[in-house]
Structure formats: structure tokens, C-alpha cells
Design a protein around this motif. Structure first.
Motif, short mmCIF file in Angstrom:
data_model
loop_
_atom_site.label_atom_id
_atom_site.label_comp_id
_atom_site.label_asym_id
_atom_site.label_seq_id
_atom_site.Cartn_x
_atom_site.Cartn_y
_atom_site.Cartn_z
N VAL A 68 0.84 -1.20 0.00
CA VAL A 68 0.00 0.00 0.00
C VAL A 68 0.87 1.25 0.00
O VAL A 68 1.84 1.35 0.76
CB VAL A 68 -0.93 0.03 1.23
CG1 VAL A 68 -1.82 1.28 1.21
CG2 VAL A 68 -1.78 -1.23 1.30
N ALA A 69 0.52 2.21 -0.85
CA ALA A 69 1.12 3.54 -0.84
C ALA A 69 0.04 4.54 -0.49
O ALA A 69 -1.11 4.44 -0.97
CB ALA A 69 1.73 3.88 -2.19
N LEU A 70 0.38 5.50 0.37
CA LEU A 70 -0.56 6.55 0.78
C LEU A 70 0.11 7.90 0.50
O LEU A 70 1.23 8.15 0.95
CB LEU A 70 -0.89 6.41 2.26
CG LEU A 70 -1.78 7.49 2.87
CD1 LEU A 70 -3.16 7.51 2.20
CD2 LEU A 70 -1.93 7.26 4.38
N ILE A 71 -0.58 8.76 -0.25
CA ILE A 71 -0.03 10.06 -0.64
C ILE A 71 -0.87 11.17 -0.01
O ILE A 71 -2.10 11.18 -0.12
CB ILE A 71 -0.03 10.22 -2.18
CG1 ILE A 71 0.75 9.07 -2.84
CG2 ILE A 71 0.56 11.56 -2.57
CD1 ILE A 71 0.64 9.06 -4.35
N GLU A 72 -0.20 12.11 0.64
CA GLU A 72 -0.88 13.26 1.24
C GLU A 72 -0.06 14.52 0.95
O GLU A 72 1.16 14.53 1.15
CB GLU A 72 -1.04 13.07 2.74
CG GLU A 72 -1.56 14.28 3.49
CD GLU A 72 -2.90 14.79 2.96
OE1 GLU A 72 -3.00 16.02 2.75
OE2 GLU A 72 -3.82 13.98 2.75
N ARG A 73 -0.71 15.57 0.49
CA ARG A 73 0.04 16.78 0.16
C ARG A 73 0.04 17.81 1.28
O ARG A 73 0.75 18.81 1.18
CB ARG A 73 -0.51 17.41 -1.12
CG ARG A 73 -1.92 17.95 -1.04
CD ARG A 73 -2.20 18.77 -2.29
NE ARG A 73 -3.59 19.18 -2.39
CZ ARG A 73 -4.02 20.07 -3.28
NH1 ARG A 73 -3.17 20.62 -4.13
NH2 ARG A 73 -5.29 20.41 -3.33
N HIS A 74 -0.76 17.58 2.33
CA HIS A 74 -0.84 18.60 3.37
C HIS A 74 -0.65 17.94 4.74
O HIS A 74 0.46 17.59 5.11
CB HIS A 74 -2.18 19.34 3.26
CG HIS A 74 -2.31 20.49 4.19
ND1 HIS A 74 -1.31 21.40 4.41
CD2 HIS A 74 -3.36 20.88 4.97
CE1 HIS A 74 -1.72 22.31 5.28
NE2 HIS A 74 -2.96 22.01 5.65
N LEU A 75 -1.74 17.77 5.50
CA LEU A 75 -1.67 17.18 6.82
C LEU A 75 -2.47 15.89 6.87
O LEU A 75 -3.59 15.81 6.35
CB LEU A 75 -2.25 18.15 7.87
CG LEU A 75 -1.41 19.37 8.24
CD1 LEU A 75 -2.22 20.31 9.12
CD2 LEU A 75 -0.14 18.95 8.97
#
Length: 512
Positions: A68-75
Motif C-alpha cells: 500500500v502507498a498513501l499520498i498526502e500533500r498537506h496534513l
């Protein structure tokens, strides 16, 4: 044509830096020294967005043993944790304490001679609670769960490739769960004068002397009541004749009365048409039935709804159809037009609630990774507006049932008939349960009460489990509790059913 209109540009708020609690929030939600891992591609599930939906999906897939990959650009945590449910509930709770202190005599206690509001202390508590809640899904904990966590802006470069921070990640299945952003009204002068939204409200460190709230939806009503209870002169303008247009009329009327009792200045059927600054004050021109008036305040809060957060995704490259206003197009299994890619949460759903986002994410995990065939349409979705009293609903309204040709019987119990509501001094509200005419199947319910959000869960459980109102009548409820209002509605059904049965017996007997 993949998109029907252009989405508006949107800049995420900068991570707050007010004090040590915000430092902890940032440390958990987006560590400054974080280094993105080396990809382990192809990922069985790649998740874009680490709000409620994204976190649930990533953890669920990792628990199955998937890469699994999880991408978040902020918080991490999304709007719900950082700018929505968690901080707002903390602020509402403190405002309720001040309201009860001022009204202590109603509870048989003496009100303090003076109630001194310490708004900075209240906001410090909000930030402390938010930082504490952020520990649950902190960046280190996500990594410890076996999830590859990437910070940066995700952009599709193909039907099975996403680029983030210069790295390209391949996937077998992907989930878009980027959430939503505030929908702002187009009022001349608003951008120039400045405004607050739910995403900047919690940056306040001092209580404004006056506040104009534009919009009478759930967020607007909650904020208006809370800020008024802190001692801020609060005005709310709403373009429609009633607050909460999706709720029942009598529930909206009770809310209007509650806001007025707290001192909120209410302007219904009123639109804000212009904003300017004079002498350091914000001057708002309003229009009501052709009449123009002006309101002078220190701050303006707006946010008349939510729009899907689609900026930067480059969905065209992935072949994902979307609408700038409605969000990503999905079928009942939450698949997009690219069968490798699913979507969940605010970015694609009509009901933009945290619990719905999490439920839709669980559907995606089962359908994408476990060959499931679970449908979004099978969900029973409750919701609650956390004013005082709270307004909660689940299932169909009467008008919706009638539009579908379903005959309805409604059982209503006012809260002033419930002993615990009387002892608590919380008699405003009602329990209203709709059943199919001639049976006890629960079609929907509305609860207006101090703890309606807790009470609606009983009725949601009954609907999901197929438990009828007649069965609820046989359940012993702890006494005294406000949930007895539900039991009373069930007993009212039982008495009506018994009357019909007795009448049938009499007819049969005397027909002999």
C-alpha cells in the motif's frame, strides 16, 4: 468529454504555527524532516489523500497484507481532524459551558456574578485536543503499519501511474480520496476585505467583537451559536426562508428559536451582495425583498457548502471522468471510468460526512482487493448538526417516501414528555419516527435533542438490522435516559397496532 467545467483554483491553508500544540500537530501530521520511501511497486492499492477515507482504506488494505502507498500533500487526517469535526466539537463544548454558567439558575444553581470569557484559553484547548487526536494516525504509526507514506502533490501521468515529488509509482488498483474544500460565494469585495472559513477559523487567537456568518447550513449554524455564546456579537444571513434546508421544517424552526434565545441576530431570505472596509470595519450590504441594508462587523465567516478537491490530479491522463461541481463520477461499486481506479469520500459522494467517507473506503477495499460486490446504495447514512439542540436524521423524510409512492405513518414524541429531558432542563426537541403504513419497518427518523447525535445511532442500527419499531417497544431501556423518547415512539406504535388488532377481533367476534 471528461470534465463538464473548470474547477476553481484553491490553495490549502498553511499548517498552523500558533504554539506547541500546533508544533505537535505538524510533527504528527507532516514531519518537516520526512523523507519519502523508495517505491515497492506495483502497489496493490495506491491511495491519494490521507483524510478519513484514505486512512481507513490504507490501513484496511495493509492489514490484508497488500502493498500500500498513501499520498498526502498537506496534513494527515484531512479536513475532519484539522479544520472540521474535531476542533469544532472542542470549541462547541467550551461554548456550551459558558452558556450553562450564564443559565445556571435554570438548573437550581446560582449564576456567577460575572462570566469572564477566556477565548485564547478555549482555543488552546482546541489545539491541544486536535494535536492529541492526530497521534492516532501519525506519520510514524502509518509507516509502522507497513504503509509507504509519501508527502507531496499526486498527479496521474497514465492510467496506472502516479507521480509524486518526482517519483513515479505504479499501481494495480488506486483510490482517489482527496476530500473537499469550502465553496465560497462570489460576493464583490469579499476577497479584498478578507474572510474566515472553517479552515481558518481555528487560527484565531482573540475573540472578534462581532462576526457575520454567511450561510445557514450546518457549519454556519454551529459556528454562529458557538461564537455568540463566547460573547461575540453574531449575525447570520441566509438566502433561504429556513436554516438547514435538507431537514424537516419543524426541526429548522426549533433551531431558529434556539439561535435567537442565545442572542444570534437572524436574517433569513437575505443575501450578502457587497463587502467593503471602512474605518477598520467590514461593511456588508445585504438584500432582503428588494430592501438594502448594511451590517458592520469585525470578521466575516463564509463557506456555503463543499466542493470536491480535484486540483492538480490530472485526471484526464488516467481517463477518470469527473465534474468540477459534483466530483469524480463513480458507479454503485465506487469504480471510476478507469476500472483500475476507485474513489471514496467527499470527492465523489453527495453526503460529505466523515462516517460516510470511512464506510465508502471499506467498500472500496473489499471491492478492489477482495473481489467484492458491495454497493454504495446499500448504506444507511445518518447525520447530525451539532447545534444546541442537535438535529439528527437517518433514512427517508416523509416527502421522499411519498415521492416514491410509499405510504407512511409517523410517530412523534416531544422531548418535554421524556423524564430525563425534563430533569436535565433540555426539553426542546422531539423524536419523530416514520414507518411503512400497516407495518413497523422504520423508513426514517429525525431527532432534535441535546444528544440527538447519540440517539440517532439506535435507530440507524435498527434500520440496518431490519429491526422494526414493534421490536424496539419490547427492548428495556435504562431509565431515565433521553433515549426513552425512542422507546415512547415505539410504544405509541405498539398501542396503535394493538388497537387495530382489538378492532379486528371485535369485528370477527360480533360477525358470528
Amino acid at each position: 468529454m471528461l470534465a463538464t467545467s473548470m474547477f476553481q483554483s484553491y490553495a490549502l491553508p498553511h499548517p498552523p504555527h500558533v504554539g506547541p500544540h500546533d508544533d505537535e500537530l505538524n510533527l504528527n501530521g507532516h514531519p518537516a524532516d520526512w523523507r519519502n520511501p523508495q517505491p515497492r511497486e506495483p502497489y496493490h492499492l495506491l491511495v491519494i489523500g490521507a483524510g478519513p477515507a484514505g486512512l481507513v482504506a490504507a490501513r484496511g488494505a495493509a492489514a490484508l497484507g497488500a502493498r500500500v502507498a498513501l499520498i498526502e500533500r498537506h496534513l494527515l487526517g484531512g479536513v475532519s481532524l484539522n479544520y472540521g469535526c474535531v476542533p469544532s466539537q472542542a470549541l462547541i463544548r467550551t461554548s456550551r459551558v459558558y452558556a450553562e454558567m450564564r443559565n445556571a439558575e435554570a438548573y437550581g444553581a446560582r449564576s456567577p456574578r460575572s462570566v469572564e470569557v477566556d477565548f485564547p484559553l478555549a482555543m488552546e484547548r482546541v489545539r491541544r485536543i486536535r494535536a492529541r487526536a492526530a497521534r492516532v494516525d501519525s506519520a510514524p504509526r502509518i509507516a509502522d503499519a507497513g504503509i509507504d507514506l509519501f508527502f507531496g502533490t499526486a498527479s496521474f501521468v497514465g492510467p496506472d501511474i502516479v507521480e509524486v515529488d518526482g517519483q513515479r509509482l505504479r499501481f494495480k488498483k488506486a483510490l482517489i480520496a482527496t476530500g473537499s474544500r469550502s465553496l465560497l460565494p462570489t460576493i464583490p469585495g469579499l476577497d479584498e476585505t478578507g474572510y474566515l472559513t472553517n479552515e481558518t477559523l481555528f487560527d484565531l487567537t482573540a475573540l472578534p467583537k462581532s462576526l457575520l456568518v454567511i450561510g445557514g447550513g450546518p457549519v454556519g449554524c454551529q459556528v454562529a451559536q458557538a461564537m455568540c455564546r463566547f460573547g461575540c456579537r453574531t449575525i447570520i444571513v441566509h438566502a433561504e426562508p429556513l436554516f438547514l434546508p435538507k431537514e424537516e421544517r419543524d426541526a429548522a424552526l426549533l433551531l431558529s428559536e434556539a439561535l435567537a434565545r442565545d442572542g444570534v441576530e437572524i436574517h433569513l431570505n437575505t443575501m450578502a451582495v457587497n463587502v467593503r472596509v471602512e474605518g477598520g470595519k467590514k461593511i456588508i450590504e445585504t438584500l432582503n425583498d428588494g430592501n438594502v441594508a448594511t451590517i458592520e462587523v469585525d470578521e466575516v465567516l463564509t463557506g456555503i457548502g463543499r466542493l470536491p478537491a480535484l486540483s492538480g490530479l490530472n485526471l484526464e491522463a488516467a481517463g477518470v471522468a469527473y465534474d468540477a461541481d459534483e466530483g469524480i463520477s463513480v458507479d454503485d461499486f465506487l469504480r471510476t471510468s478507469n476500472r483500475r481506479i476507485f474513489s471514496a469520500g467527499d470527492v465523489c459522494l453527495e453526503h460529505k460526512f466523515t462516517d460516510t467517507a470511512e464506510a465508502s473506503a471499506r467498500i472500496v477495499v473489499r471491492n478492489a482487493l477482495c473481489f467484492g460486490r458491495e454497493r454504495l446504495s446499500m448504506l444507511t447514512i445518518p447525520w447530525c448538526t451539532y447545534t444546541d439542540p442537535e438535529i439528527a436524521h437517518v433514512g427517508l423524510h416523509v416527502r421522499q417516501a411519498r415521492e416514491r409512492g410509499i405510504p407512511v405513518k409517523t410517530f412523534t414524541v416531544p422531548m418535554h414528555d421524556v423524564d430525563r429531558a425534563i430533569t436535565d432542563g433540555e426539553e426542546s426537541g422531539f423524536v419523530k419516527v416514520h414507518v411503512r403504513e400497516g407495518g413497523d419497518e422504520i423508513l426514517g427518523a429525525t431527532v432534535v435533542a441535546r444528544h440527538a447525535g447519540e440517539m440517532i445511532n439506535d435507530l440507524s442500527l435498527a434500520m440496518v438490522a431490519g429491526i422494526g419499531l414493534g421490536t424496539i417497544a419490547r427492548v428495556i431501556h435504562a431509565y431515565p435516559t433521553q433515549a426513552e423518547g425512542i422507546k415512547k415512539a415505539a410504544m405509541a406504535y405498539r398501542e396503535t397496532s394493538a388497537v387495530r388488532w382489538i378492532a379486528w377481533v371485535r369485528r370477527r367476534w360480533f360477525a358470528r
